[in-house]
Design a protein around this motif. Sequence first.
Motif, mmCIF file in Angstrom:
data_model
loop_
_atom_site.group_PDB
_atom_site.id
_atom_site.type_symbol
_atom_site.label_atom_id
_atom_site.label_comp_id
_atom_site.label_asym_id
_atom_site.label_seq_id
_atom_site.Cartn_x
_atom_site.Cartn_y
_atom_site.Cartn_z
ATOM 1 N N HIS A 28 0.835 -1.212 0.000
ATOM 2 C CA HIS A 28 0.000 0.000 0.000
ATOM 3 C C HIS A 28 0.863 1.253 0.000
ATOM 4 O O HIS A 28 0.603 2.196 -0.746
ATOM 5 C CB HIS A 28 -0.944 -0.007 1.214
ATOM 6 C CG HIS A 28 -1.778 1.223 1.312
ATOM 7 N ND1 HIS A 28 -2.840 1.461 0.462
ATOM 8 C CD2 HIS A 28 -1.691 2.294 2.144
ATOM 9 C CE1 HIS A 28 -3.364 2.632 0.771
ATOM 10 N NE2 HIS A 28 -2.704 3.157 1.790
ATOM 11 N N ASP A 29 1.901 1.283 0.835
ATOM 12 C CA ASP A 29 2.772 2.463 0.909
ATOM 13 C C ASP A 29 3.486 2.724 -0.412
ATOM 14 O O ASP A 29 3.580 3.858 -0.867
ATOM 15 C CB ASP A 29 3.812 2.303 2.023
ATOM 16 C CG ASP A 29 3.191 2.380 3.405
ATOM 17 O OD1 ASP A 29 2.048 2.877 3.525
ATOM 18 O OD2 ASP A 29 3.853 1.947 4.370
ATOM 19 N N PHE A 30 3.994 1.667 -1.041
ATOM 20 C CA PHE A 30 4.684 1.834 -2.312
ATOM 21 C C PHE A 30 3.716 2.311 -3.393
ATOM 22 O O PHE A 30 4.038 3.192 -4.189
ATOM 23 C CB PHE A 30 5.362 0.531 -2.745
ATOM 24 C CG PHE A 30 6.121 0.669 -4.029
ATOM 25 C CD1 PHE A 30 7.340 1.340 -4.057
ATOM 26 C CD2 PHE A 30 5.620 0.152 -5.207
ATOM 27 C CE1 PHE A 30 8.046 1.485 -5.237
ATOM 28 C CE2 PHE A 30 6.314 0.295 -6.398
ATOM 29 C CZ PHE A 30 7.534 0.956 -6.422
ATOM 30 N N GLU A 31 2.530 1.738 -3.405
ATOM 31 C CA GLU A 31 1.520 2.137 -4.391
ATOM 32 C C GLU A 31 1.158 3.616 -4.233
ATOM 33 O O GLU A 31 1.076 4.359 -5.208
ATOM 34 C CB GLU A 31 0.272 1.272 -4.248
ATOM 35 C CG GLU A 31 -0.771 1.556 -5.298
ATOM 36 C CD GLU A 31 -1.989 0.641 -5.210
ATOM 37 O OE1 GLU A 31 -3.013 1.019 -5.798
ATOM 38 O OE2 GLU A 31 -1.908 -0.429 -4.557
ATOM 39 N N GLU A 32 0.961 4.061 -3.001
ATOM 40 C CA GLU A 32 0.641 5.466 -2.755
ATOM 41 C C GLU A 32 1.799 6.383 -3.148
ATOM 42 O O GLU A 32 1.590 7.454 -3.725
ATOM 43 C CB GLU A 32 0.267 5.686 -1.278
ATOM 44 C CG GLU A 32 -1.093 5.132 -0.904
ATOM 45 C CD GLU A 32 -2.210 5.714 -1.755
ATOM 46 O OE1 GLU A 32 -2.298 6.953 -1.885
ATOM 47 O OE2 GLU A 32 -2.997 4.926 -2.312
ATOM 48 N N VAL A 89 3.612 9.883 -9.934
ATOM 49 C CA VAL A 89 2.952 10.012 -11.247
ATOM 50 C C VAL A 89 2.113 11.287 -11.285
ATOM 51 O O VAL A 89 2.172 12.044 -12.263
ATOM 52 C CB VAL A 89 2.087 8.766 -11.558
ATOM 53 C CG1 VAL A 89 1.217 8.988 -12.779
ATOM 54 C CG2 VAL A 89 2.980 7.537 -11.746
ATOM 55 N N ARG A 90 1.355 11.565 -10.227
ATOM 56 C CA ARG A 90 0.565 12.804 -10.168
ATOM 57 C C ARG A 90 1.457 14.028 -10.294
ATOM 58 O O ARG A 90 1.152 14.970 -11.019
ATOM 59 C CB ARG A 90 -0.225 12.882 -8.856
ATOM 60 C CG ARG A 90 -1.539 12.170 -8.901
ATOM 61 C CD ARG A 90 -2.380 12.491 -7.652
ATOM 62 N NE ARG A 90 -3.166 11.326 -7.324
ATOM 63 C CZ ARG A 90 -2.977 10.527 -6.274
ATOM 64 N NH1 ARG A 90 -2.042 10.790 -5.388
ATOM 65 N NH2 ARG A 90 -3.731 9.481 -6.088
ATOM 66 N N GLY A 91 2.579 14.021 -9.569
ATOM 67 C CA GLY A 91 3.515 15.146 -9.626
ATOM 68 C C GLY A 91 4.071 15.345 -11.027
ATOM 69 O O GLY A 91 4.163 16.470 -11.517
ATOM 70 N N ALA A 92 4.441 14.251 -11.695
ATOM 71 C CA ALA A 92 4.973 14.346 -13.059
ATOM 72 C C ALA A 92 3.907 14.867 -14.015
ATOM 73 O O ALA A 92 4.181 15.721 -14.866
ATOM 74 C CB ALA A 92 5.487 12.985 -13.511
ATOM 75 N N LEU A 93 2.680 14.378 -13.888
ATOM 76 C CA LEU A 93 1.594 14.843 -14.746
ATOM 77 C C LEU A 93 1.266 16.311 -14.483
ATOM 78 O O LEU A 93 1.033 17.075 -15.431
ATOM 79 C CB LEU A 93 0.347 13.977 -14.563
ATOM 80 C CG LEU A 93 0.439 12.566 -15.139
ATOM 81 C CD1 LEU A 93 -0.781 11.750 -14.728
ATOM 82 C CD2 LEU A 93 0.582 12.600 -16.646
ATOM 83 N N ASP A 94 1.261 16.720 -13.227
ATOM 84 C CA ASP A 94 1.015 18.130 -12.901
ATOM 85 C C ASP A 94 2.058 19.021 -13.554
ATOM 86 O O ASP A 94 1.740 20.075 -14.113
ATOM 87 C CB ASP A 94 1.026 18.354 -11.381
ATOM 88 C CG ASP A 94 -0.216 17.831 -10.694
ATOM 89 O OD1 ASP A 94 -1.215 17.542 -11.396
ATOM 90 O OD2 ASP A 94 -0.182 17.703 -9.448
ATOM 91 N N LYS A 95 3.308 18.588 -13.518
ATOM 92 C CA LYS A 95 4.383 19.359 -14.132
ATOM 93 C C LYS A 95 4.178 19.466 -15.644
ATOM 94 O O LYS A 95 4.315 20.545 -16.227
ATOM 95 C CB LYS A 95 5.735 18.720 -13.828
ATOM 96 C CG LYS A 95 6.902 19.477 -14.392
ATOM 97 C CD LYS A 95 8.220 18.812 -14.041
ATOM 98 C CE LYS A 95 9.362 19.573 -14.699
ATOM 99 N NZ LYS A 95 10.632 18.920 -14.518
ATOM 100 N N ILE A 96 3.839 18.372 -16.281
ATOM 101 C CA ILE A 96 3.598 18.372 -17.728
ATOM 102 C C ILE A 96 2.437 19.290 -18.077
ATOM 103 O O ILE A 96 2.527 20.100 -19.009
ATOM 104 C CB ILE A 96 3.335 16.935 -18.228
ATOM 105 C CG1 ILE A 96 4.628 16.124 -18.165
ATOM 106 C CG2 ILE A 96 2.776 16.949 -19.655
ATOM 107 C CD1 ILE A 96 4.432 14.634 -18.362
ATOM 108 N N PHE A 97 1.336 19.186 -17.346
ATOM 109 C CA PHE A 97 0.168 20.019 -17.630
ATOM 110 C C PHE A 97 0.458 21.499 -17.390
ATOM 111 O O PHE A 97 -0.010 22.355 -18.137
ATOM 112 C CB PHE A 97 -1.057 19.568 -16.832
ATOM 113 C CG PHE A 97 -1.618 18.255 -17.304
ATOM 114 C CD1 PHE A 97 -1.790 17.986 -18.649
ATOM 115 C CD2 PHE A 97 -1.972 17.276 -16.396
ATOM 116 C CE1 PHE A 97 -2.297 16.779 -19.090
ATOM 117 C CE2 PHE A 97 -2.490 16.059 -16.824
ATOM 118 C CZ PHE A 97 -2.651 15.809 -18.173
#
Length: 93
Positions: A10-14, A20-28
Amino acid sequence: MAELKMSLSHDFEESLRGEVRGALDKIFDEIRQGSGYPEYMSVEQTANYVNVSRSTIDKWIKHRGLPTINVGGTTRIKRIELDEYLSKFHSNK
């Protein structure tokens, strides 16, 4: 396409989701800001923006209908109109 199933803690998945969210936010953010390019670009900036030569941009203007505006005798291309122009060609494939 092959499917891969993995079991993650669970910890690794989170942590992975956060990365991934951080990378996508940066791209957007880069997309929204035009990656540092101004709203109205010179022909040279336009060529750099789409990674083609200046002569290619000149051909697009003269022969393929790339919209431009003239500001004080200088040709400018509105970034959003360029993106729309390019998407027409991409969607025709």
